[in-house]
Design an enzyme around this catalytic site. Structure first.
Site, PDB file in Angstrom:
ATOM      1  N   ASN A 265      90.954  47.596  23.037  1.00  0.00           N
ATOM      2  CA  ASN A 265      91.402  48.642  23.951  1.00  0.00           C
ATOM      3  C   ASN A 265      91.282  48.190  25.393  1.00  0.00           C
ATOM      4  O   ASN A 265      90.560  47.232  25.696  1.00  0.00           O
ATOM      5  CB  ASN A 265      90.630  49.952  23.734  1.00  0.00           C
ATOM      6  CG  ASN A 265      89.181  49.719  23.349  1.00  0.00           C
ATOM      7  OD1 ASN A 265      88.348  49.418  24.194  1.00  0.00           O
ATOM      8  ND2 ASN A 265      88.887  49.822  22.058  1.00  0.00           N
TER       9      ASN A 265
ATOM     10  N   GLU B  95      86.906  54.151  21.751  1.00  0.00           N
ATOM     11  CA  GLU B  95      85.843  53.521  22.544  1.00  0.00           C
ATOM     12  C   GLU B  95      85.813  54.043  23.986  1.00  0.00           C
ATOM     13  O   GLU B  95      85.167  53.452  24.848  1.00  0.00           O
ATOM     14  CB  GLU B  95      86.017  52.003  22.567  1.00  0.00           C
ATOM     15  CG  GLU B  95      85.844  51.330  21.223  1.00  0.00           C
ATOM     16  CD  GLU B  95      84.427  51.400  20.677  1.00  0.00           C
ATOM     17  OE1 GLU B  95      83.559  51.997  21.346  1.00  0.00           O
ATOM     18  OE2 GLU B  95      84.191  50.873  19.583  1.00  0.00           O
TER      19      GLU B  95
ATOM     20  N   HIS C 241      88.485  41.481  20.044  1.00  0.00           N
ATOM     21  CA  HIS C 241      87.825  41.077  18.802  1.00  0.00           C
ATOM     22  C   HIS C 241      88.117  39.604  18.519  1.00  0.00           C
ATOM     23  O   HIS C 241      88.359  39.225  17.376  1.00  0.00           O
ATOM     24  CB  HIS C 241      88.328  41.919  17.623  1.00  0.00           C
ATOM     25  CG  HIS C 241      87.947  43.356  17.691  1.00  0.00           C
ATOM     26  ND1 HIS C 241      88.461  44.299  16.833  1.00  0.00           N
ATOM     27  CD2 HIS C 241      87.099  44.023  18.514  1.00  0.00           C
ATOM     28  CE1 HIS C 241      87.954  45.486  17.110  1.00  0.00           C
ATOM     29  NE2 HIS C 241      87.130  45.342  18.138  1.00  0.00           N
TER      30      HIS C 241
ATOM     31  N   HIS D 212      80.608  43.084  16.453  1.00  0.00           N
ATOM     32  CA  HIS D 212      81.813  43.810  16.865  1.00  0.00           C
ATOM     33  C   HIS D 212      82.779  42.935  17.661  1.00  0.00           C
ATOM     34  O   HIS D 212      83.798  42.515  17.137  1.00  0.00           O
ATOM     35  CB  HIS D 212      81.396  45.043  17.676  1.00  0.00           C
ATOM     36  CG  HIS D 212      82.484  46.048  17.875  1.00  0.00           C
ATOM     37  ND1 HIS D 212      82.249  47.400  17.954  1.00  0.00           N
ATOM     38  CD2 HIS D 212      83.815  45.893  18.024  1.00  0.00           C
ATOM     39  CE1 HIS D 212      83.396  48.033  18.134  1.00  0.00           C
ATOM     40  NE2 HIS D 212      84.368  47.141  18.195  1.00  0.00           N
TER      41      HIS D 212
END
Length: 222
Positions: A30, A77, A98, A159
């Site tokens: 994001n 998030e 990621h 994460h």
């Protein structure tokens, strides 16, 4: 182009770049950017493919996360983004990725030491791992803020990466440099181990980046 529309366009293009550069897969990851002279933030929508949405689908929220403009829910998030903005008035953009090598360090709970010059210039030192908490929670947001401190990048345990900057380009670059440094770190450990830079050299390079190099990147004469 209206200033808000311009920022929404930049956020959309940033999201598409994340996919194209392999920093995220699917709809994960994001981006957010502060909107100048307001308390609003432009943020990517939740669960939407970046190549499937339009500028109008970028969500505008206020300082507490209430949707001001947009038909979709903001990124799950969002608490993380809001917490960082509250803690760091200097930060204007946040990118969460990621990417593979950085995520490998995150799942191993291994900080990326200050081993390469371009990384420390932008981030200000090592990239440390924030304690794990479930995605989208206030606890995760607070863990990120605590570990980020005054740096521009942090790893999220099990994460991914959060990169920050005074511009979206800088926040994107932070994520790319973290990924590159993570790859170098992992490879270096296979041939004898990575040797970190000294704190003195880190301070000199980070100060140079802030006072001179970042301004040149933005087209400003210094």
């Amino acid at each position: 182009m209206h200033p808000i529309t311009k920022i929404k366009s930049e956020v959309l293009q940033g999201g598409q770049a994340l996919v194209d550069k392999g920093l995220v897969a699917g709809t994960w990851g994001n981006i957010s950017v502060r909107i100048p002279e307001t308390k609003w933030i432009a943020v990517t929508p939740s669960g939407k493919g970046y190549h499937e949405i339009t500028v109008d689908d970028i969500v505008i929220v206020d300082a507490v996360g209430t949707v001001v403009e947009g038909q979709f829910k903001p990124s799950s998030e969002l608490p993380l983004h809001l917490a960082v903005y509250r803690a760091r008035t200097d930060i204007q953009a946040i990118v969460h990725t990621h990417s593979v090598f950085a995520s490998a360090c995150a799942v191993a709970h291994k900080n990326i030491p200050p081993i390469i010059e371009d990384l420390v210039q932008l981030t200000g030192g090592s990239v440390d791992v924030a304690a794990y908490a479930l995605p989208g929670t206030e606890l995760l947001a607070q863990n990120i803020v605590k570990t980020l401190g005054n740096k521009n990048a942090v790893l999220m345990a099990n994460h991914g990466v959060v990169g920050c900057g005074q511009t979206l380009d800088e926040a994107m670059l932070a994520c790319e440099l973290v990924e590159k440094a993570a790859q170098i770190y992992i490879y270096a450990n296979q041939i004898g181990g990575a040797q970190p830079l000294s704190n003195e050299d880190i301070d000199v390079m980070h100060k140079f980046y802030i006072e001179y190099y970042s301004k040149r990147q933005q087209g400003r004469t210094v």
